[in-house]
Structures are given as C-alpha cells and as structure tokens.
Scaffold this motif. Structure first.
Motif, PDB file in Angstrom:
ATOM      1  N   ASN A  39      49.058  44.551  37.533  1.00  0.00           N
ATOM      2  CA  ASN A  39      48.391  44.496  38.830  1.00  0.00           C
ATOM      3  C   ASN A  39      47.037  45.185  38.895  1.00  0.00           C
ATOM      4  O   ASN A  39      46.463  45.322  39.964  1.00  0.00           O
ATOM      5  CB  ASN A  39      49.295  45.125  39.900  1.00  0.00           C
ATOM      6  CG  ASN A  39      50.623  44.421  39.992  1.00  0.00           C
ATOM      7  OD1 ASN A  39      50.673  43.192  39.986  1.00  0.00           O
ATOM      8  ND2 ASN A  39      51.689  45.190  40.028  1.00  0.00           N
ATOM      9  N   GLY A  40      46.555  45.623  37.748  1.00  0.00           N
ATOM     10  CA  GLY A  40      45.307  46.367  37.761  1.00  0.00           C
ATOM     11  C   GLY A  40      44.087  45.463  37.659  1.00  0.00           C
ATOM     12  O   GLY A  40      44.163  44.247  37.831  1.00  0.00           O
ATOM     13  N   ILE A  41      42.956  46.091  37.363  1.00  0.00           N
ATOM     14  CA  ILE A  41      41.711  45.351  37.214  1.00  0.00           C
ATOM     15  C   ILE A  41      41.658  44.764  35.805  1.00  0.00           C
ATOM     16  O   ILE A  41      41.917  45.471  34.829  1.00  0.00           O
ATOM     17  CB  ILE A  41      40.507  46.304  37.420  1.00  0.00           C
ATOM     18  CG1 ILE A  41      40.585  46.946  38.804  1.00  0.00           C
ATOM     19  CG2 ILE A  41      39.188  45.563  37.238  1.00  0.00           C
ATOM     20  CD1 ILE A  41      39.487  47.951  39.049  1.00  0.00           C
ATOM     21  N   PRO A  42      41.328  43.481  35.692  1.00  0.00           N
ATOM     22  CA  PRO A  42      41.268  42.890  34.340  1.00  0.00           C
ATOM     23  C   PRO A  42      40.077  43.427  33.549  1.00  0.00           C
ATOM     24  O   PRO A  42      38.928  43.337  33.987  1.00  0.00           O
ATOM     25  CB  PRO A  42      41.091  41.395  34.624  1.00  0.00           C
ATOM     26  CG  PRO A  42      40.613  41.292  36.028  1.00  0.00           C
ATOM     27  CD  PRO A  42      41.041  42.506  36.755  1.00  0.00           C
ATOM     28  N   ILE A  43      40.396  44.019  32.383  1.00  0.00           N
ATOM     29  CA  ILE A  43      39.331  44.573  31.541  1.00  0.00           C
ATOM     30  C   ILE A  43      39.075  43.593  30.407  1.00  0.00           C
ATOM     31  O   ILE A  43      40.014  43.087  29.793  1.00  0.00           O
ATOM     32  CB  ILE A  43      39.781  45.927  30.944  1.00  0.00           C
ATOM     33  CG1 ILE A  43      40.201  46.865  32.073  1.00  0.00           C
ATOM     34  CG2 ILE A  43      38.648  46.562  30.137  1.00  0.00           C
ATOM     35  CD1 ILE A  43      40.802  48.163  31.589  1.00  0.00           C
ATOM     36  N   ARG A  44      37.791  43.319  30.156  1.00  0.00           N
ATOM     37  CA  ARG A  44      37.517  42.344  29.103  1.00  0.00           C
ATOM     38  C   ARG A  44      36.304  42.737  28.255  1.00  0.00           C
ATOM     39  O   ARG A  44      35.563  43.666  28.575  1.00  0.00           O
ATOM     40  CB  ARG A  44      37.266  40.979  29.732  1.00  0.00           C
ATOM     41  CG  ARG A  44      36.233  41.033  30.838  1.00  0.00           C
ATOM     42  CD  ARG A  44      36.287  39.764  31.658  1.00  0.00           C
ATOM     43  NE  ARG A  44      35.106  39.631  32.475  1.00  0.00           N
ATOM     44  CZ  ARG A  44      34.906  40.240  33.625  1.00  0.00           C
ATOM     45  NH1 ARG A  44      35.840  41.016  34.123  1.00  0.00           N
ATOM     46  NH2 ARG A  44      33.778  40.072  34.300  1.00  0.00           N
ATOM     47  N   THR A  45      36.163  42.017  27.185  1.00  0.00           N
ATOM     48  CA  THR A  45      34.998  42.192  26.321  1.00  0.00           C
ATOM     49  C   THR A  45      34.056  41.027  26.597  1.00  0.00           C
ATOM     50  O   THR A  45      34.472  39.878  26.601  1.00  0.00           O
ATOM     51  CB  THR A  45      35.424  42.155  24.840  1.00  0.00           C
ATOM     52  OG1 THR A  45      36.330  43.237  24.622  1.00  0.00           O
ATOM     53  CG2 THR A  45      34.219  42.306  23.930  1.00  0.00           C
ATOM     54  N   VAL A  46      32.816  41.368  26.883  1.00  0.00           N
ATOM     55  CA  VAL A  46      31.839  40.339  27.258  1.00  0.00           C
ATOM     56  C   VAL A  46      30.859  40.091  26.117  1.00  0.00           C
ATOM     57  O   VAL A  46      30.342  41.019  25.514  1.00  0.00           O
ATOM     58  CB  VAL A  46      31.077  40.801  28.521  1.00  0.00           C
ATOM     59  CG1 VAL A  46      29.917  39.874  28.816  1.00  0.00           C
ATOM     60  CG2 VAL A  46      32.031  40.885  29.709  1.00  0.00           C
ATOM     61  N   LYS A  47      30.620  38.816  25.846  1.00  0.00           N
ATOM     62  CA  LYS A  47      29.646  38.502  24.788  1.00  0.00           C
ATOM     63  C   LYS A  47      28.244  38.516  25.380  1.00  0.00           C
ATOM     64  O   LYS A  47      28.003  37.895  26.403  1.00  0.00           O
ATOM     65  CB  LYS A  47      29.939  37.115  24.209  1.00  0.00           C
ATOM     66  CG  LYS A  47      31.159  37.075  23.306  1.00  0.00           C
ATOM     67  CD  LYS A  47      31.049  35.968  22.246  1.00  0.00           C
ATOM     68  CE  LYS A  47      32.111  36.090  21.194  1.00  0.00           C
ATOM     69  NZ  LYS A  47      33.461  35.777  21.704  1.00  0.00           N
TER      70      LYS A  47
END
Lengths: 426, 369
Positions: A39-47
């Motif tokens: 339920n948290g904030i989606p963390i991602r790697t951005v190109k």
C-alpha cells in the motif's frame, strides 16, 4: 564519518520520550506506511539519457498517497506536511539542496534510517569539513559544491587550519572507500549523505529543523511527593454536574456572546484591523454606553461589575436606594487586594473604620459569622482580611440589589436609548 | 455496605474510617493500594455523570460557515525567534520577547515600535503587559521576572529602571499580572508557581504540586475569582486557590507536555495545547475532559491556544508552523492558517476580541482578523 550521539534512552522505552521524539516516531510511522510493499508509494528506477536514476518516486506520488492514506482533504495541507517531513530529512528531492515537497514530477528518495533525526545526530563542524572536502575529491558534476557550500568550506579551512591535514586524510580515506562501491549504490548513498547535511547545515534562509526548544532540553526529573490520598479524598467530596447540563451551559454561553464576538458579528461600524478605521475603539472608550453594551449587564452580575460604566450606573442606582455602602465596600476590598503589601495594614484599618467598626459612617450589614471572622482577621491584617465579608456582600448584591437594578426604570431607559451613531461624536 | 457505596459522600466517610486505621503504622504498600483504589473510585464517580458528549449535544446548533481570516499586520523587528507576547488593555499595543534577549513594545495597529529593552539573558520566554499599560514584565533563562516601567520619554533608558521581582531556581516559563500592577503570578521550570508583590519583591504565596516543569498559567477571568490554572511537563493541568495555595482540581489526560493553558471566557472551563498534537477542553463543573481537538494529519505539538470572545472558536498555534481554528462545541476544525515560516510559539486574542496575534520562530508577529 560523524557518529550519532548516545540518545537518552530510558529503560522502559516509550514512557520517557522527549517531545521531539514523539513527533519523530509519528513521522517514522508514516514513512513506514509509505514504504509498505503493498500500500505504499511505488518506488522505481527511471531511465534518463544514458544513465539510470535508482530508487525514486515523484512529488505528486507523495501528495496523492498522503491525501488517500492520511485523511487529508486539502492538497495544500498535504503539501505542507510533506514539506515538513522533507525538512526533517525523511525524504528529499534528489536534485535540490532545499528540502521542500513539490507536487509535480520532481524526483524524491527515502532517507536511510541510519540518518534519521531520531538517532539524535549532533554532527560537528569537523565532520562537515571532512564531508565537504571529500566532495571536492570526487570528480562528478553532480557532486559539485553549491556556492554556499564552497563558502562554508573556505570558512572551515580557515577555522581548522591547524588540523586541516588530518581532515584531508579522513576525507581521502572516505573517498577511497566510496570508489569501491557499486555505481548505483554510490548514487543512492551520496544523495542520502547530502540530504543529511541539508538537514544539519541547511541552505542559508532555510529553517533548521534540528533546533530545539530550550525548555525541553533540560527537564526537571524529580517527582514531588504529593499527598495523594488526602487530595483524592477532597476530590471525591466535590459536587459534580452532569455532562448534559455542562454541555447546555457551554452552548448557551457561546450563543449569548456570539453577537459580541468580532469573529462572528462585525463591530460597529467596523473592525479596526480590517478597515483601518478606529471609530469602534473610540466609541467604546466614551462614557456613554451603547445599547449593545448595556444589554450585556443583564446577562449576569459579573458583567455589570467588570464594566466601569456598568459599575457607575449600578452605584447610582444603589445611592437612590441608600445602599451604596455595599458596593463601595466591595470596591474598596478589591482595591485593597491590588495594593502593594506595604500599604495593606493601613488600608485594612481604614476600611474597617469606614464600613465595619461600631459607629462606622458607611456601616454595612454582614452576617455575624463573617463579622466575627473579620474582627479576628484585622488583628493580623492581610490582603484577605475581608474575604468572608466581601463574599457575603457580593452574594447580597447579586441576589437582591442586582435584580432590582435590571428591572429599574433607570436601567430600562438606558436599554431603550437609541444606538449611538458615530457622527454624534464630533 | 451497598447503600454506603452508592453515595459519594458516604464513600468518603467510609474511606475516612478506613484511613484512621491506616494511621496506626500500615505499610507504604497498603497506602499505595489505598491511593489507587481512591483514584479508581474518583474515576467511577466522574464517569457516572458522563451521560453525553459535548459534540453530541452540539449537533443541534448550526455548523460554522467559512471564515475569512487573514494577516492584517506583520511585525518585523526581532532578530531571532519570538517566544512570547501579550496585549495591552488598550487593544492595540503589544509586548513581545525573543530568543536574542530583546523585549519590544509595539503599537500593533501602526506597526511602530515604541520601546525596546535588551535583557541580560537570552531566551526571554515570558512577557506580560501591566493592566495600567505603564509597565511590562519579562524573564526567562535568568530564572527571574523583572518589571520595566514604560516611560513616555522614548530616549530614556528603560533598562536603568528595571525592578527584579521574582526569583525561581529554574527558567521562568510564564508570567502574568493579576488585576493589578502590584502583583505578578509566575510559573517556572523549577516545578512551582508563585505570587509576588511587585513593589517589595516579596513572595506572597507559592504553589507546589506539579512534578515537573510548569510551562504555562492563566488567571480565571472572573471579577471575584481567586483561582488560576497551570499546565506542565508532568502532563497535568492544575487549578489553584490563590489565597490558600492549595491545588483544588487536577486533570491528567494528555499524553505529553502541556505547553499552554487558557480559560474559557465564562471561567467554567479551560483549554490546553500539548506536545501530543492535541488540544483539549476541561470543564471545572463536570470535573473532566469534555472535548479533544485533533486530526490524523496534525502530528506536531500545539504550543499555544486562546479563545475568541464568545468561546466558540479556539485558535491554536502549532510547531508545524500553522494555526488551526477549532469549533469548540462541535470539535471540528474550521480553518487552517498558513503564513509563518517556522514554529508558532504564541497565540493571543486581543482584549476586545477583534483580532489575534501570533508570534513565531520566524522572528515575526502577525495580527489576524
């Protein structure tokens, strides 16, 4: 690297936490929920161009999450709370030293718990010097010093001129360790370390959220031994009112005074702070009371007594009934309590002579119990010598003269008088 | 026994009999058990009269509409955090004190500074205007409360006429003149409150009962009143009789330090602001907490509270730089005011209720209406 100072940890954990800790824990609870897998904030790697930006989320992600999960209707409020959490260093914008939350595509990263403020960090200037020095050794554009940092470094170099070699060595050692790290890991760690210093050495003009209220840092910790049993007994004896009665009373008080509350009813002719016109203050200061003011005297006895014009009118009325000595006595005793302690014995004597002594010119009528007590009190005169007599007289005026005053033609006339128009003043 | 226990005064008589037995050398354990059982009985008695909640009774009155509250004046001039302020009875002048040791008297209406004093200590946490408008009192880390007469001659050195009145053994957290220029009531980090004669500096009465720093006090608004309320780091709010020095009522429901206490305008209740991020209303007649003002999104402590003239609104300043305005009866938040750039340390409504003033760690004061 700087070390967290040993925090005041009490043996029973939660109970003795200082007020700052209370807020840190609450923010950390929110962070934990933000980092929740489901339920948290989606963390991602951005190109981005030829590189990757690891482990980020956007400002709008944060605001949306907060509005949904923290019961915040207003976007402005969510931004404000988010900015505070950033200012305390719990998450930070990866490309800015200034720790605020923006509701757009700006990228943010979570701070590592190692650097959380709840670890009671108190980093020294030498630590900051090592850090800035290390930064100059790393040849990355992203690690270039900002102007204020360059100024700080120059200042620190002058201040620590003698031990600069030692600082330089530490910086070198740390830079070496950093070089060995994985590229992605380094990006993340560097940004977190920078955010740490943005909290403890903020950009000039930004709030330093580590500042503490001095009252809270030195707390008295000796519990006084209070006489609990006797105190509890006395409290048990108390006569209490039912909530329903109390609630009705609070409601009716607010209702009665709503028309006198400038936040609800604009004063005549205007609120000086809003209109830049002080007429309403001038009206208030003049001796003739307007209808609204006179109306208040009928609410309760205290209202007459606290308005100087009310007291004056009440006194006039009492004079017409040949009982003004009661009010004059009450006023004299009030005045006595306001005098410096040095003047008290003389004043007590004067009041006694005027109002209570056998053959007193303004003799008042008090019950025998109060009279006897007062006779005793004046032998060792203090500010409260006439307390019993004063209370008796107050009750008398309240239950007897006051109600007649409100029904009197003099009062009714004042009440009917037309509202003073501002132009009559000039 | 059943009859005895249904009537409060009978419970007391019963326990009094039991206590007489205690006097004959019982152990501290039995004393402690006695104290605990008395406390439980007290809560039971209080609970019996808890037939309804304030906000439930308040359902029948209309909800408040939108308020337009804006900053009408901004007072700039302090070089560091504003810690305290007080209004003059003339409804427009104020005195404020700061971390850098400065105490400034302003005509808030024109924003002109009229007097300035530099205290010998930093962190001047308390200041108060005398009822006559002719003097101000202040103190803080110096553990004292000093009174400065205000001269009409702007060139006169105020510091020269300073009079030291109160002496505590820890910081002065709050001070207030009683209805007269001649007496001052103080609260201190040493856990006590005290009443002083200004002219001689003599201690007239001291008030013991808090088990930690006392952070705030407020005098009851009545003409006949002789009581005041205090709140502190022991999470307790205590009501005191000024004449006897006795603690006549005590309330302990907050979860952290009580930073500020203020009487409801009728004098029958008072509000508190605490580090636990809530404000609460306690009624003296019901002898209990009757309302809590809180929200999930408010996690920073409330530093200061004050009522509007009718008591319908509660203005509360917080450590998250905002001021929240609460509907006292319904328990809901009516407005949130942004503007300060650091903690709000003090909030006071003007004597005629036309505005309120807030002081902040951002070095400024704001007048809102």
């Amino acid at each position: 690297m700087a070390q967290p100072s040993s925090c005041a940890q009490s043996s029973n954990g939660v109970a003795d936490e200082s007020p700052n800790m209370l807020v840190y824990r609450k923010m950390e609870d929110i962070i934990a929920r933000m980092q929740d897998e489901k339920n948290g904030i989606p963390i991602r790697t951005v190109k981005s161009f030829l590189s990757k930006i690891p482990s980020v989320f956007s400002g709008s992600d944060i605001v949306q999450w907060m509005q949904k999960n923290l019961n915040i209707e207003d976007q402005v409020e969510a931004l404000h709370l988010g900015t505070l959490m950033a200012a305390h260093g719990y998450f930070f914008p990866i490309s800015d030293h200034v720790l605020t939350l923006k509701e757009d595509g700006t990228f943010y990263r979570f701070q590592t718990p190692y650097f959380w403020p709840s670890n009671c960090w108190e980093p020294e200037n030498t630590d900051y010097a090592v850090y800035l020095c290390k930064r100059t050794m790393q040849n990355k554009a992203r690690l270039e010093l900002a102007d204020y940092e360059a100024e700080s470094l120059a200042r620190l170099q002058r201040a620590f001129a003698r031990k600069w070699e030692f600082i330089f060595m530490q910086a070198e050692a740390q830079a070496k360790v950093d070089k060995k790290r994985d590229k992605i890991e380094r990006k993340i760690l560097d940004s977190q370390e920078r955010a740490f210093w943005d909290v403890h050495r903020p950009v000039p003009g930004c709030v330093n959220t580590t500042e503490a209220d001095i009252k809270k840092s030195s707390r008295m910790k000796q519990p006084h031994k209070t006489r609990k049993i006797q105190h509890c007994q006395e409290q048990l004896d108390r006569h209490r009112l039912k909530m329903s009665k109390v609630a009705e009373s609070l409601l009716s008080f607010a209702e009665q005074y709503l028309e006198y509350d400038p936040f609800f009813t604009t004063p005549e002719p205007s609120n000086p702070w809003i209109s830049d016109d002080v007429t309403s203050w001038e009206l208030e200061a003049c001796k003739e009371a307007g209808q609204q003011r006179v109306k208040r005297w009928a609410f309760c006895f205290d209202e007459v007594m606290k308005d100087p014009v009310g007291r004056e009118q009440f006194l006039k009325f009492l004079e017409s009934e040949f009982s003004s000595e009661n009010l004059r006595f009450w006023l004299a005793v009030q005045e006595l309590k306001k005098r410096p302690i040095r003047e008290v014995p003389t004043r007590v004597q004067e009041i006694w002579e005027e109002f209570l002594a056998p053959g007193a010119p303004s003799a008042i009528n008090v019950d025998s119990r109060s009279y006897d007590k007062t006779t005793q009190n004046i032998k060792d005169p203090g500010r409260y010598a006439f307390q019993d007599a004063q209370e008796h007289i107050y009750k008398l005026m309240k239950s007897d003269s006051y109600s007649r005053f409100i029904r009197s033609s003099a009062y009714q006339e004042l009440l009917q008088a037309k509202k003073k128009k501002s132009k009559n003043l000039f | 026994i059943a009859y005895l226990l249904t009537h409060p005064s009978s419970i007391c008589a019963f326990l009094k009999m039991a206590c007489q037995g205690l006097a004959k050398g019982e152990t501290t354990n039995t004393l402690k058990a006695e104290s605990e059982s008395l406390k439980a009985k007290l809560e039971e008695e209080r609970a019996k009269l808890h037939d309804v909640e304030l906000h439930q009774v308040a359902e029948k009155i209309d909800a408040l509409g939108q308020f337009v509250m804006k900053t009408r004046r901004t007072l700039k001039g302090h070089g560091n955090k504003v810690l305290c302020m007080d209004w003059c009875r003339d409804k427009r002048r104020i005195v404020s004190s700061s971390q850098d040791g400065k105490v400034i008297v302003w005509d808030a209406y024109t924003t002109n500074k009229e007097h300035a004093v530099t205290m010998p200590c930093t962190w001047v946490m308390a200041c108060a205007y005398a009822p006559s408008g002719c003097a101000v009192a202040c103190g803080g880390l110096d553990n004292k409360c000093s009174v400065y007469p205000l001269s009409l001659d702007k060139n006169e050195n105020l510091a020269a006429k300073k009079k030291s009145v109160a002496m505590h053994t820890n910081y002065l957290s709050s001070c207030s003149f009683t209805n007269s220029d001649m007496q001052i009531l103080t609260s201190s980090g040493d856990g006590t409150c005290a009443l002083w004669d200004v002219e001689s500096g003599q201690l007239l009465q001291s008030f013991h009962g808090h088990s930690a720093d006392v952070l705030s006090l407020d005098l009851a608004p009545s003409e006949t009143g002789n009581t005041f309320v205090s709140g502190g780091c022991d999470k307790k709010a205590n009501v005191w009789d000024m004449r006897s020095g006795q603690n006549v009522q005590s309330f302990e429901t907050h979860e952290s330090d009580i930073n500020n206490v203020k009487y409801y305008p009728s004098g029958d209740a008072f509000a508190t602001g605490s580090d636990d991020a809530t404000c609460r209303l306690y009624d003296l007649r019901a002898d209990r907490e009757v309302a809590i003002y809180s929200k999930d999104s408010i996690i920073f402590g409330a530093s200061s509270v004050d009522f509007s003239l009718s008591g319908r609104l509660l203005f509360a300043g917080y450590n998250d730089y905002t001021i929240n305005v609460w509907d006292v009866l319904k328990g809901t938040r009516v407005a949130i005011l942004f503007g300060h750039e650091n903690r709000v340390s003090t909030v006071r409504v003007s004597p005629d209720g036309t505005a309120f003033c807030s002081g902040s760690w951002d070095n400024t004061l704001r007048i809102w209406a």
